[in-house]
Design a protein around this motif. Structure first.
Motif, PDB file in Angstrom:
ATOM      1  N   GLN A  76      19.457  -8.441   4.192  1.00  0.00           N
ATOM      2  CA  GLN A  76      18.725  -7.998   3.094  1.00  0.00           C
ATOM      3  C   GLN A  76      17.667  -8.632   2.853  1.00  0.00           C
ATOM      4  O   GLN A  76      16.604  -8.159   2.471  1.00  0.00           O
ATOM      5  CB  GLN A  76      19.790  -7.867   1.961  1.00  0.00           C
ATOM      6  N   GLN A  77      17.675  -9.976   2.983  1.00  0.00           N
ATOM      7  CA  GLN A  77      16.556 -10.838   2.617  1.00  0.00           C
ATOM      8  C   GLN A  77      15.629 -10.907   3.708  1.00  0.00           C
ATOM      9  O   GLN A  77      14.264 -10.759   3.277  1.00  0.00           O
ATOM     10  CB  GLN A  77      17.110 -12.262   2.362  1.00  0.00           C
ATOM     11  N   ARG A  78      15.970 -10.558   4.783  1.00  0.00           N
ATOM     12  CA  ARG A  78      14.986 -10.394   5.914  1.00  0.00           C
ATOM     13  C   ARG A  78      14.506  -9.010   5.884  1.00  0.00           C
ATOM     14  O   ARG A  78      12.792  -8.819   5.781  1.00  0.00           O
ATOM     15  CB  ARG A  78      15.793 -10.406   7.302  1.00  0.00           C
ATOM     16  N   THR A  79      15.018  -8.002   5.576  1.00  0.00           N
ATOM     17  CA  THR A  79      14.453  -6.599   5.459  1.00  0.00           C
ATOM     18  C   THR A  79      13.462  -6.526   4.171  1.00  0.00           C
ATOM     19  O   THR A  79      12.329  -6.067   4.356  1.00  0.00           O
ATOM     20  CB  THR A  79      15.325  -5.510   5.319  1.00  0.00           C
ATOM     21  N   HIS A  80      14.022  -7.200   3.158  1.00  0.00           N
ATOM     22  CA  HIS A  80      13.185  -7.139   1.821  1.00  0.00           C
ATOM     23  C   HIS A  80      11.870  -7.847   2.014  1.00  0.00           C
ATOM     24  O   HIS A  80      10.931  -7.602   1.448  1.00  0.00           O
ATOM     25  CB  HIS A  80      13.793  -7.902   0.824  1.00  0.00           C
ATOM     26  N   HIS A  81      11.832  -9.179   2.736  1.00  0.00           N
ATOM     27  CA  HIS A  81      10.813 -10.019   3.176  1.00  0.00           C
ATOM     28  C   HIS A  81       9.796  -8.937   4.018  1.00  0.00           C
ATOM     29  O   HIS A  81       8.588  -9.096   3.580  1.00  0.00           O
ATOM     30  CB  HIS A  81      11.088 -11.044   3.678  1.00  0.00           C
ATOM     31  N   ALA A  82      10.205  -8.327   4.917  1.00  0.00           N
ATOM     32  CA  ALA A  82       9.583  -7.473   5.812  1.00  0.00           C
ATOM     33  C   ALA A  82       8.666  -6.559   5.000  1.00  0.00           C
ATOM     34  O   ALA A  82       7.511  -6.429   5.372  1.00  0.00           O
ATOM     35  CB  ALA A  82      10.367  -7.091   6.855  1.00  0.00           C
ATOM     36  N   SER A  88       2.262  -6.130   0.893  1.00  0.00           N
ATOM     37  CA  SER A  88       1.027  -6.851   0.575  1.00  0.00           C
ATOM     38  C   SER A  88      -0.112  -6.550   1.562  1.00  0.00           C
ATOM     39  O   SER A  88      -1.298  -6.831   1.130  1.00  0.00           O
ATOM     40  CB  SER A  88       1.393  -8.224   0.622  1.00  0.00           C
ATOM     41  N   GLU A  89       0.103  -6.039   2.683  1.00  0.00           N
ATOM     42  CA  GLU A  89      -0.743  -5.694   3.363  1.00  0.00           C
ATOM     43  C   GLU A  89      -1.432  -4.196   3.462  1.00  0.00           C
ATOM     44  O   GLU A  89      -2.114  -3.632   4.099  1.00  0.00           O
ATOM     45  CB  GLU A  89      -0.315  -5.861   5.084  1.00  0.00           C
ATOM     46  N   GLY A  90      -1.020  -3.593   2.169  1.00  0.00           N
ATOM     47  CA  GLY A  90      -1.356  -2.224   1.892  1.00  0.00           C
ATOM     48  C   GLY A  90      -0.581  -0.986   2.361  1.00  0.00           C
ATOM     49  O   GLY A  90      -0.883   0.280   1.892  1.00  0.00           O
ATOM     50  N   GLU A  91       0.722  -1.046   2.862  1.00  0.00           N
ATOM     51  CA  GLU A  91       1.548  -0.025   3.378  1.00  0.00           C
ATOM     52  C   GLU A  91       2.233   0.488   2.037  1.00  0.00           C
ATOM     53  O   GLU A  91       2.680  -0.388   1.393  1.00  0.00           O
ATOM     54  CB  GLU A  91       2.405  -0.623   4.412  1.00  0.00           C
ATOM     55  N   SER A  92       2.344   1.623   1.911  1.00  0.00           N
ATOM     56  CA  SER A  92       2.935   2.200   0.971  1.00  0.00           C
ATOM     57  C   SER A  92       3.587   3.491   1.264  1.00  0.00           C
ATOM     58  O   SER A  92       4.447   3.904   0.489  1.00  0.00           O
ATOM     59  CB  SER A  92       2.053   2.750  -0.398  1.00  0.00           C
ATOM     60  N   ASP A  93       3.466   3.784   2.513  1.00  0.00           N
ATOM     61  CA  ASP A  93       4.504   5.046   2.795  1.00  0.00           C
ATOM     62  C   ASP A  93       5.965   4.653   3.289  1.00  0.00           C
ATOM     63  O   ASP A  93       6.273   3.826   3.634  1.00  0.00           O
ATOM     64  CB  ASP A  93       3.791   5.631   4.273  1.00  0.00           C
ATOM     65  N   PRO A  94       6.616   5.628   2.342  1.00  0.00           N
ATOM     66  CA  PRO A  94       8.144   5.318   2.358  1.00  0.00           C
ATOM     67  C   PRO A  94       8.802   5.209   4.027  1.00  0.00           C
ATOM     68  O   PRO A  94       9.629   4.482   4.012  1.00  0.00           O
ATOM     69  CB  PRO A  94       8.627   6.406   1.585  1.00  0.00           C
ATOM     70  N   THR A  95       8.435   6.236   4.632  1.00  0.00           N
ATOM     71  CA  THR A  95       8.939   6.229   5.857  1.00  0.00           C
ATOM     72  C   THR A  95       8.550   5.071   6.917  1.00  0.00           C
ATOM     73  O   THR A  95       9.331   4.565   7.467  1.00  0.00           O
ATOM     74  CB  THR A  95       8.533   7.464   6.837  1.00  0.00           C
TER      75      THR A  95
END
Length: 199
Positions: A76-82, A88-95
């Motif tokens: 969960q820490q790994r996926t949360h960090h990713a 932070s790089e501008g991605e907001s699309d849920p998929t």
């Protein structure tokens, strides 16, 4: 099967014993498998007593589930960090965020290959397969919530396909050597991105 007992205060010595038992259990389970492992082997490797094991755990299955919970926390820490990095790089699309999390989960399984194999080998305690399905359902539910928060339409069929496919993908990457496993994880990410709405 989840532990329902209330957490109690644990002394530093007790915490060290618990940690040693978990480390020993992981070693024994990896060596002989869960089914063949015995409590006596675990306490011998840990340098602990049978009494101390039963002070911290209800038995062999409880050790296994505790190891799984620790593995899941790290995942969960790994996926949360990713996901945070992608945001932070501008991605907001849920998929896309879901796919990034799935890719990070696969890479985490490769990084902790020996530990991950404990949980995806089919050699676990009764009820563990159900626990895996519960976790997949929870992951799908979190993704549904992510879509709704973003006011995006929820493609539950896609989420179900991705969730179910993750079990197969994990088993596949764990059966490959590192470089090949990483390349396969990248291929999975590419296939998932092709399933994104509008692609």
């Amino acid at each position: 099967m989840e532990r329902t007992d209330k957490p109690t205060r644990v002394s530093s010595r007790g915490a060290a014993t618990r940690s040693a038992l978990l480390k020993a259990a992981a070693q024994v389970f990896r060596t002989v498998g869960f089914a063949k492992a015995g409590v006596s082997e675990v306490v011998t490797v840990a340098g602990a007593s049978v009494g101390s094991l039963y002070h911290h755990f209800t038995g062999k299955a409880d050790l296994y589930f505790a190891l799984y919970e620790e593995f899941q926390r790290r995942q969960q820490q790994r996926t949360h960090h990713a996901v945070l990095q992608a945001r932070s790089e501008g991605e907001s699309d849920p998929t896309r965020l879901m796919n990034i999390a799935a890719h990070a989960y696969l890479l985490g399984c490769i990084e902790e290959r020996d530990t991950a194999r404990l949980f995806f080998s089919g050699d676990g305690p009764p009820g563990f397969d159900y626990q895996l399905r519960v976790r997949l359902t929870q992951w799908t539910d979190r993704n549904v919530a992510l879509y709704r928060k973003a006011d995006e339409p929820v493609d539950e069929a896609l989420l179900t396909v991705v969730s179910g496919g993750m079990l197969l993908a994990v088993a596949e990457v764990l059966g490959r050597e590192d470089a090949d496993a990483r390349a396969f994880a990248d291929d999975i990410a590419r296939v998932l991105s092709a399933l994104e709405p509008g692609r």
